[in-house]
Scaffold this motif. Structure first.
Motif, short mmCIF file in Angstrom:
data_model
loop_
_atom_site.label_atom_id
_atom_site.label_comp_id
_atom_site.label_asym_id
_atom_site.label_seq_id
_atom_site.Cartn_x
_atom_site.Cartn_y
_atom_site.Cartn_z
N ALA A 360 0.72 -1.43 0.13
CA ALA A 360 0.21 -0.11 0.07
C ALA A 360 0.89 1.29 0.03
N ILE A 361 1.92 1.36 0.84
CA ILE A 361 2.77 2.49 0.94
C ILE A 361 3.51 2.61 -0.40
N ALA A 362 3.82 1.78 -0.90
CA ALA A 362 4.72 1.92 -2.30
C ALA A 362 3.68 2.33 -3.32
N MET A 363 2.55 1.65 -3.43
CA MET A 363 1.63 2.16 -4.44
C MET A 363 1.03 3.75 -4.19
N TYR A 364 0.67 3.98 -3.00
CA TYR A 364 0.27 5.26 -2.74
C TYR A 364 1.55 6.23 -2.94
N ALA A 365 2.57 6.06 -2.54
CA ALA A 365 3.72 7.06 -2.75
C ALA A 365 4.02 7.23 -4.30
N THR A 366 4.01 6.35 -4.93
CA THR A 366 4.08 6.28 -6.53
C THR A 366 3.05 7.45 -7.12
N VAL A 367 1.75 6.65 -6.99
CA VAL A 367 0.84 7.56 -7.45
C VAL A 367 0.58 8.88 -7.13
N ASP A 368 0.64 9.15 -5.91
CA ASP A 368 0.43 10.52 -5.18
C ASP A 368 1.60 11.27 -5.77
N GLN A 369 2.89 11.01 -5.76
CA GLN A 369 3.90 11.75 -6.23
C GLN A 369 3.57 12.35 -7.66
N ALA A 370 3.07 11.30 -8.60
CA ALA A 370 2.62 11.67 -9.90
C ALA A 370 1.75 12.58 -10.12
N ILE A 371 0.84 12.40 -8.94
CA ILE A 371 -0.36 13.52 -9.00
C ILE A 371 0.05 14.88 -8.76
N ALA A 372 1.11 14.86 -7.60
CA ALA A 372 1.62 16.32 -7.23
C ALA A 372 2.22 17.03 -8.44
N TYR A 373 3.27 16.24 -9.08
CA TYR A 373 4.00 16.67 -10.27
C TYR A 373 2.83 17.40 -11.23
N ALA A 374 1.65 16.77 -11.24
CA ALA A 374 0.65 17.16 -12.26
C ALA A 374 0.18 18.50 -11.91
N VAL A 375 -0.23 18.52 -10.61
CA VAL A 375 -0.94 19.82 -10.14
C VAL A 375 0.03 21.05 -9.51
N LEU A 376 1.45 20.89 -9.61
CA LEU A 376 2.34 21.84 -9.00
C LEU A 376 2.20 23.05 -9.68
N PRO A 377 1.92 24.09 -8.81
CA PRO A 377 1.39 25.30 -9.27
C PRO A 377 2.38 26.16 -10.36
N GLU A 378 3.78 26.33 -9.89
CA GLU A 378 4.38 27.03 -10.45
C GLU A 378 5.75 26.30 -10.58
N ARG A 379 6.22 25.90 -11.91
CA ARG A 379 7.32 24.95 -12.22
C ARG A 379 8.82 25.84 -11.86
N ASP A 380 8.86 26.95 -12.12
CA ASP A 380 9.94 27.72 -11.78
C ASP A 380 10.51 27.96 -10.13
N GLN A 381 9.22 27.59 -9.63
CA GLN A 381 9.34 27.64 -8.14
C GLN A 381 9.34 26.09 -7.51
N ALA A 382 9.55 25.17 -8.27
CA ALA A 382 9.22 23.87 -7.93
C ALA A 382 9.72 23.60 -6.49
N GLY A 383 10.82 23.92 -6.24
CA GLY A 383 11.83 23.80 -5.05
C GLY A 383 10.82 24.25 -3.77
N ARG A 384 10.10 25.63 -3.76
CA ARG A 384 9.37 25.88 -2.93
C ARG A 384 8.01 25.41 -2.75
N TYR A 385 7.30 24.84 -3.74
CA TYR A 385 6.16 24.22 -3.85
C TYR A 385 6.25 22.74 -3.30
N MET A 386 7.28 22.22 -3.59
CA MET A 386 7.61 20.85 -3.17
C MET A 386 7.92 20.68 -1.74
N ALA A 387 8.47 21.72 -1.38
CA ALA A 387 8.84 21.99 0.09
C ALA A 387 7.48 22.29 0.85
N VAL A 388 6.51 23.03 0.32
CA VAL A 388 5.29 23.23 1.00
C VAL A 388 4.54 21.78 1.12
#
Length: 445
Positions: A360-388
């Motif tokens: 479960a953890i492996a599946m969740y971490a994989t897919v949730d991370q892919a969703i997070a990359y898809a909805v990342l607000p501003e890619r030139d500030q990826a470090g900031r938003y990934m930290a948030v």
């Protein structure tokens, strides 16, 4: 604006896509279309190795080494582990947006993220040495603050590299492969720890050194490329720093719901993993030091489950172009595994529950991370938003261990802690987290 592959140490282009079958995917930022070329097989391989090293370096102390040191310094006071781990998570939680802003604004010939790979590995190694030599809980806590912060900086830099360079068509696949490494790394690390378990210092340092070597090799073989040509960012002000700790929920609702879903799921996860060493010892009638062999054996079996969860979640979600249903499936599996563990008093029972949880953890971490990359607000500030976004993981990691330390004392008798209540509570939180992502996130299917 076109993001081109940057030269690697072997003369290939990092992200040129020469060895990949996927076509370049066009993405849209808030200002202009961006063509992101796919990563090559070599890029992905070295990213996996670096992730393997970072996961080994942080998880061996977190899941075993620090618990052994707490037992050595404060016998019978299991709840102190929650305070040590929680304090370290809290410190990095507060510092992570600053590190993200610093990373986004770094202009160097080595890139924006590479300097933080080296910085984090150095700090992490110093931290685990202090943990191993600590004469008191206070010094132990200070050492783990350094260790946790250092390895977390490495992990953030690796995730930021993926946010910078991954096209949509590869997000599930690469998240699956790196997620698998994050599961395999700790298992191999625990095996190494068991082999040198006669020395607590070696238990802490050997996985850290191996991890640091793999992390250091990654940029040498597959260089990130210079960031000197990127536009200079405006100097940070007190106001901009304060604002960097949050984001507009109204403007980015999907990012907000991903944040909330991850937060709730990770509360459940940390409820069920923080006291794993003590749980195994109690349920199997072993001493804490003798648990290393059990943890290693369960971990090796769990590698199969983790591989299944990561690869199934990543590759299938890419192929089906559906990610949210996989998050719910992962949450259901986690809840089921938690119920099994809550009632487990034998090794086969524990192995069965642990395999479900690892899957479960492996599946969740994989897919949730892919969703997070898809909805990342501003890619030139990826470090900031990934930290948030990491707040959704770090806040539970700081708070849940402390709360869990209280939960295991509810209705407990002497040294027999109430792990049944702890694991059942974790199951409820994990299931709620999956439902939130499924029902509320609209930008990802």
């Amino acid at each position: 604006m076109v993001t081109r592959g940057t030269p690697a140490a072997d003369g290939t282009a990092y992200g040129s896509g020469v060895a990949c079958s996927e076509a370049a995917t066009e993405e849209r930022s808030s200002s202009a279309p961006v063509v992101t070329p796919p990563l090559t097989s070599g890029d992905i391989c070295w990213l996996m190795l670096a992730t393997f090293g970072a996961s080994m370096a942080v998880m061996v102390p977190l899941s075993y080494g620090v618990a052994v040191r707490v037992t050595e310094l404060a016998p019978g006071r299991d709840e102190m582990l929650g305070f040590v781990i929680g304090a370290a998570q809290l410190v990095y939680l507060l510092a992570s947006p600053l590190v993200g802003i610093w990373s986004d604004g770094t202009r160097s010939r080595w890139g924006r993220r590479t300097p933080f790979l080296y910085l984090g590995a150095a700090v992490g190694l110093v931290g685990v040495v202090i943990v191993g030599a600590a004469p008191s809980l206070l010094v132990l806590g200070f050492g783990w603050v350094l260790g946790m912060s250092g390895w977390s900086i490495v992990g953030a830099a690796l995730q930021n590299l993926q946010a910078d360079k991954l096209p949509e068509a590869q997000r599930g696949k690469v998240s699956a492969l790196t997620g698998l490494m994050s599961q395999v790394g700790p298992v191999i690390g625990i095996g190494i720890a068991y082999a040198v378990s006669s020395s607590t210092m070696l238990v802490l340092v050997v996985p850290g050194v191996i991890g640091a070597l793999l992390i250091a090799a990654f940029p040498l073989v597959k260089a990130e490329g210079s960031s000197l040509e990127l536009p200079r960012r405006a100097p940070a002000t007190v106001r901009s720093i304060v604002l960097s700790y949050g984001f507009s929920v109204r403007r980015y609702p999907d990012f907000a719901w991903v944040w909330v879903g991850r937060f709730v799921f990770f509360v459940g996860l940390y409820f069920n993993t923080t006291f794993g060493t003590f749980f195994y010892a109690q349920r199997l009638g072993l001493t804490v030091r003798d648990v290393a062999g059990v943890v290693a054996a369960i971990g090796l079996v769990g590698v199969v489950a983790a591989a299944t969860g990561s690869l199934a979640g990543g590759f299938l979600s890419d192929r089906l172009r559906r990610r949210r249903p996989f998050v719910l499936v992962a949450a259901l599996l986690f809840a089921g595994g938690s119920v099994v563990l809550a009632t487990a008093w034998s090794l086969p029972h524990i192995v069965a529950g642990s395999m479900l949880v690892q899957l479960a953890i492996a599946m969740y971490a994989t897919v949730d991370q892919a969703i997070a990359y898809a909805v990342l607000p501003e890619r030139d500030q990826a470090g900031r938003y990934m930290a948030v976004l990491q707040f959704a993981q770090r806040i539970p990691s700081a708070v849940a261990p402390v709360v869990a330390g209280v939960v295991i004392t509810v209705g407990s008798a002497g040294d027999v802690k109430n792990f049944t209540l702890l694991y059942l509570t974790g199951a409820v939180f994990a299931l709620l987290g999956g439902l939130i992502v499924l029902l509320k996130v609209k930008a990802a299917r």
